[in-house]
Structure formats: C-alpha cells, structure tokens
Design a protein around this motif. Structure first.
Motif, PDB file in Angstrom:
ATOM      1  N   UNK A 143       0.826  -1.205   0.000  1.00 54.42           N
ATOM      2  CA  UNK A 143       0.000   0.000   0.000  1.00 54.42           C
ATOM      3  C   UNK A 143       0.862   1.258   0.000  1.00 54.42           C
ATOM      4  N   UNK A 144       1.969   1.203   0.753  1.00 55.81           N
ATOM      5  CA  UNK A 144       2.865   2.354   0.823  1.00 55.81           C
ATOM      6  C   UNK A 144       3.492   2.628  -0.540  1.00 55.81           C
ATOM      7  N   UNK A 145       3.928   1.568  -1.217  1.00 59.63           N
ATOM      8  CA  UNK A 145       4.543   1.737  -2.538  1.00 59.63           C
ATOM      9  C   UNK A 145       3.531   2.309  -3.527  1.00 59.63           C
ATOM     10  N   UNK A 146       2.308   1.795  -3.492  1.00 62.01           N
ATOM     11  CA  UNK A 146       1.259   2.293  -4.398  1.00 62.01           C
ATOM     12  C   UNK A 146       0.954   3.768  -4.109  1.00 62.01           C
ATOM     13  N   UNK A 147       0.877   4.110  -2.832  1.00 59.53           N
ATOM     14  CA  UNK A 147       0.604   5.499  -2.446  1.00 59.53           C
ATOM     15  C   UNK A 147       1.719   6.429  -2.937  1.00 59.53           C
ATOM     16  N   UNK A 152       3.583  10.743  -6.177  1.00 61.08           N
ATOM     17  CA  UNK A 152       4.624  11.328  -7.024  1.00 61.08           C
ATOM     18  C   UNK A 152       4.067  11.703  -8.392  1.00 61.08           C
ATOM     19  N   UNK A 153       3.146  10.887  -8.898  1.00 53.80           N
ATOM     20  CA  UNK A 153       2.569  11.139 -10.217  1.00 53.80           C
ATOM     21  C   UNK A 153       1.500  12.233 -10.194  1.00 53.80           C
ATOM     22  N   UNK A 154       1.256  12.827  -9.019  1.00 51.58           N
ATOM     23  CA  UNK A 154       0.291  13.911  -8.907  1.00 51.58           C
ATOM     24  C   UNK A 154      -1.151  13.456  -8.894  1.00 51.58           C
ATOM     25  N   UNK A 181      17.049   6.847  -9.639  1.00 57.05           N
ATOM     26  CA  UNK A 181      18.032   5.965 -10.255  1.00 57.05           C
ATOM     27  C   UNK A 181      17.390   5.258 -11.446  1.00 57.05           C
ATOM     28  N   UNK A 182      18.163   5.133 -12.517  1.00 59.58           N
ATOM     29  CA  UNK A 182      17.674   4.429 -13.703  1.00 59.58           C
ATOM     30  C   UNK A 182      18.825   3.647 -14.315  1.00 59.58           C
ATOM     31  N   UNK A 223       9.499   2.100  -6.588  1.00 57.69           N
ATOM     32  CA  UNK A 223       9.743   2.018  -8.027  1.00 57.69           C
ATOM     33  C   UNK A 223       8.510   2.497  -8.765  1.00 57.69           C
ATOM     34  N   UNK A 224       8.712   3.318  -9.809  1.00 54.28           N
ATOM     35  CA  UNK A 224       7.557   3.771 -10.575  1.00 54.28           C
ATOM     36  C   UNK A 224       7.322   2.871 -11.786  1.00 54.28           C
ATOM     37  N   UNK A 225       6.325   3.200 -12.563  1.00 57.83           N
ATOM     38  CA  UNK A 225       5.935   2.339 -13.688  1.00 57.83           C
ATOM     39  C   UNK A 225       6.955   2.330 -14.823  1.00 57.83           C
ATOM     40  N   UNK A 226       7.887   3.283 -14.818  1.00 56.39           N
ATOM     41  CA  UNK A 226       8.900   3.374 -15.872  1.00 56.39           C
ATOM     42  C   UNK A 226      10.218   2.719 -15.471  1.00 56.39           C
TER      43      UNK A 226
END
Length: 399
Positions: A143-147, A152-154, A181-182, A223-226
């Motif tokens: 839940x924390x990661x999803x939040x 972050x994505x606004x 980081x990427x 981690x985001x979707x990208x």
C-alpha cells in the motif's frame, strides 16, 4: 507442538508434573527438566520453551529470579508458578513478573491441566496475532509503494497526503532529499558472467539502495511504472545526499555491470514531491535521445564534476574516442560545449549544496571542483544570472 520446560528441585514433584497428563494430547511436548534455577536458565536459553512450570523455592536461582532473567529473552513465554507458599507476597511478586498462574503444592491435576489448556489457547491466540501482524506489514508495504507512486505522479490531492502518510507510517520530515536511479540496460559497464533480466535488475538495485539506507531511519524507496527507483531521505543535507548517491551508484554499477543514471534534488518540504519527481523524470528522459557514447561521457562528467582536473581528454579516453570527435558529439547532442556542460553540472550541484546554510560559499566552490571562490562566483553568475550571495539572499530565479 508447544514446548514445555519443568523447573522443580523436588524429584517426586517434578516427575508428578511430567506424568500428570499425556501432554501431547494438549499440543505440548516436554523439552527438559531442571532441578535448580541455574540449570533451568541454561536449558531455557538453549531450548526456548513456550511454557515453563517454575518452582518458587529452588537452589542457586529461585523461581522469581529465573523469571526475571528469562523475561527479556523469552518475552512470549508463559510462566506457571508452582509453590509451597500460600502467602500473598509470593503470589504478588509472581504476578509482577507476569506469571500466567500461581498454583499451590500439592498441585491438583485437574487445575494443572486446565491451566495448561488456557496457556495453549493464549499461545495460539498470540501466534495468530503475530501472523496477522506480518500479513498487515506485508500489505502495508504494498500500500505504501502504491501510495508513493500515485502521490509522485500527482494523482493524490495534498489534503489527502497527510492522512495517508499517517496511516502508512511515513515520516518525511524536514528537508527531504529525492533521488532517482535508472539503469541503462543497453550499455554494459563491464563484462560480467551474470545474466540479468529487467525484473532482476530493478529488484537488485532496489535492495542495494535499501541496504545503504539502513542507517537512515524513515527513508523510503519505491519504483515507478517506468522502472525508476526513487529514494526519499528525510532531514537531508545536500552533501550527505550527494555522497550517498555516489556510493550507491558506484557499488550498484560494479555489481550489475550496467551504467546507472542518478539524479537528485533537495525539497524543502515533502509536499514538493510531485514537482521534483516530474523534473527528475524529465532530466532522465533526456538520456533516451543520446547516443551510447555521449551517455557514457555525460554520466562520467555528472559524477566526476568535483575533480578540478577533469578534462575533455580524460573523458574522451574513458569512452575511447578522440577528444575532437567527442567534443563535436557533445555539442550536437547536449547543445553545449564540454566546458559549458561541465560548468552547468557544477553549478547545479552547487545550488543543491547552497540550501545548507552551514556551508560557506568557499566550501561549496571547493566541493564542486573550483579551486578559488572567485572563479566559482564568476561561473555561478554566468549560469544563473546572479551571484551566490544574492541567490542565498532569496533571489532564487534559477533552479
């Protein structure tokens, strides 16, 4: 089976407790018998019983002393006190030691069995609670990661951020460092025998970052979707953030054998997360239009800017092309000469460091690769349009 230890100095009573019932019928197995308190202590530390029958009056270490010694090491253990003393003071002391029950000798068999059955019920209840807590903790992490991803994505309104942060135990206080980081999967930094798929690369990088963050309480990683790995560091200082990221990048590149892009910013408040996340994402996205050679050159400059001696020749040697050819490619792809780009990188790092009021301007100049404050101030004004002193005074027109 729950483990039972009998601590009783009288042999007859000890044997009577052992054979008072077929304890396995009640999901209990006897793991030891001790004839004095010291033996009981050693045996309990080794065998980790769930239930202990404890006699008050034992040699070397009495029952109350034994309970006191074990409570820290066996916080969930159940102590059933067995005593020949029908005195309130003994029972009171036993209760202070969190005894489950206090039985008088000679022990009534039915009372003993009833007490053990109740003890087992409590152990099972506590075990279910622990399992539930673990499940909740696992769900909480998801839940924390999803939040964090949505925030972050606004996608989350600011008035909801505080409420959700409290529910998920997020403590992003003070200035918050944000790093992105990427992994550049197409470029290998060195040849390794490991074969990494995308999922394993992201998993490994995230765990490397988490290992480095163990010393920083309340930090967060997601981690985001990208495929960007984002680090949030509360109560951050620019110098610490930059040093931490440098260490993570160098270790992760050596471990994965891949080039890793890292960008950071310092937020004055966690509420700035969506804006700073967007800016970092745009900066990293700019890498996609670059050739592998310029990516390597840019990455080298971005992480060696603080070396006063860094030169075009040094970078060209690293990417194994001529300085003239590299200079042309940098100008074409980055829209700036080598010196101009290096200066912009240094001033960008200086802007982050200047948010720390304890750092002097001459210290910042040295930290970003300038040998003198005068040279630094000229470069700073050329890039930002204002002097470092004016910038610190509040005229922050350039970020």
């Amino acid at each position: 089976m729950w483990k039972l230890l009998i601590a009783e100095d009288e042999t007859t009573i000890r044997k009577g407790l052992r054979y008072a019932a077929d304890w396995e019928d009640y999901s209990v197995t006897i793991v030891g018998e001790a004839e004095d308190g010291e033996i009981a202590l050693e045996m309990a530390m080794e065998r980790q019983p769930d239930i202990l029958f404890v006699d008050i009056n034992m040699p070397f270490l009495n029952g109350l002393e034994l309970m006191r010694a074990l409570r820290e090491h066996l916080p969930e253990a159940i102590f059933i006190v067995i005593s020949g003393y029908d005195e309130f003071s003994y029972a009171q002391q036993a209760l202070k030691m969190d005894a489950f029950d206090y039985l008088l000798k000679p022990v009534n068999k039915e009372d003993l069995i009833k007490t053990v059955k109740n003890a087992v019920k409590l152990l099972e209840k506590n075990n279910r609670r622990r399992q539930l807590d673990l499940q909740l903790e696992d769900n909480k992490a998801l839940l924390k990661e999803k939040f964090l991803q949505e925030w972050a994505a606004g996608m989350i309104a600011q008035d909801e951020v505080k409420e959700q942060s409290q529910l998920l135990s997020l403590h992003l206080e003070g200035p918050v460092g944000i790093s992105m980081f990427k992994v550049v999967k197409e470029i290998e930094e060195n040849v390794t025998q490991e074969q990494w798929n995308d999922g394993l690369i992201s998993f490994s990088l995230k765990n490397i970052i988490k290992d480095y963050l163990k010393a920083y309480s309340s930090s967060e990683v997601f981690e985001d979707s990208l495929g960007h790995i984002i680090l949030l560091l509360p109560n951050a200082e620019g110098e610490v953030l930059m040093r931490l990221n440098k260490e993570i990048k160098e270790y992760a590149e050596g471990f994965l054998g891949k080039v890793i892009i890292c960008m950071e910013k310092l937020m004055m408040t966690h509420l700035e997360l969506p804006d700073h996340y967007r800016m970092l994402k745009e900066e990293i996205a700019a890498y996609h239009s670059l050739s592998p050679m310029v990516i390597l050159a840019k990455d080298y400059i971005d992480h060696h800017y603080f070396e006063p001696s860094i030169s075009l020749n040094e970078v060209a040697e690293m990417v194994q092309v001529s300085p003239t050819y590299l200079s042309k490619r940098i100008k074409t792809e980055l829209g700036a000469s080598f010196i101009t780009y290096l200066t912009k990188v240094r001033i960008k790092k200086a802007l982050l460091l200047m948010k720390d009021p304890h750092l002097k301007i001459y210290e910042i100049a040295d930290m970003v690769g300038y040998s003198t404050q005068h040279y630094f101030c000229n470069a700073f004004k050329k890039v930002t349009g204002i002097s470092p002193t004016v910038y610190r005074g509040g005229a922050k027109s350039y970020e």
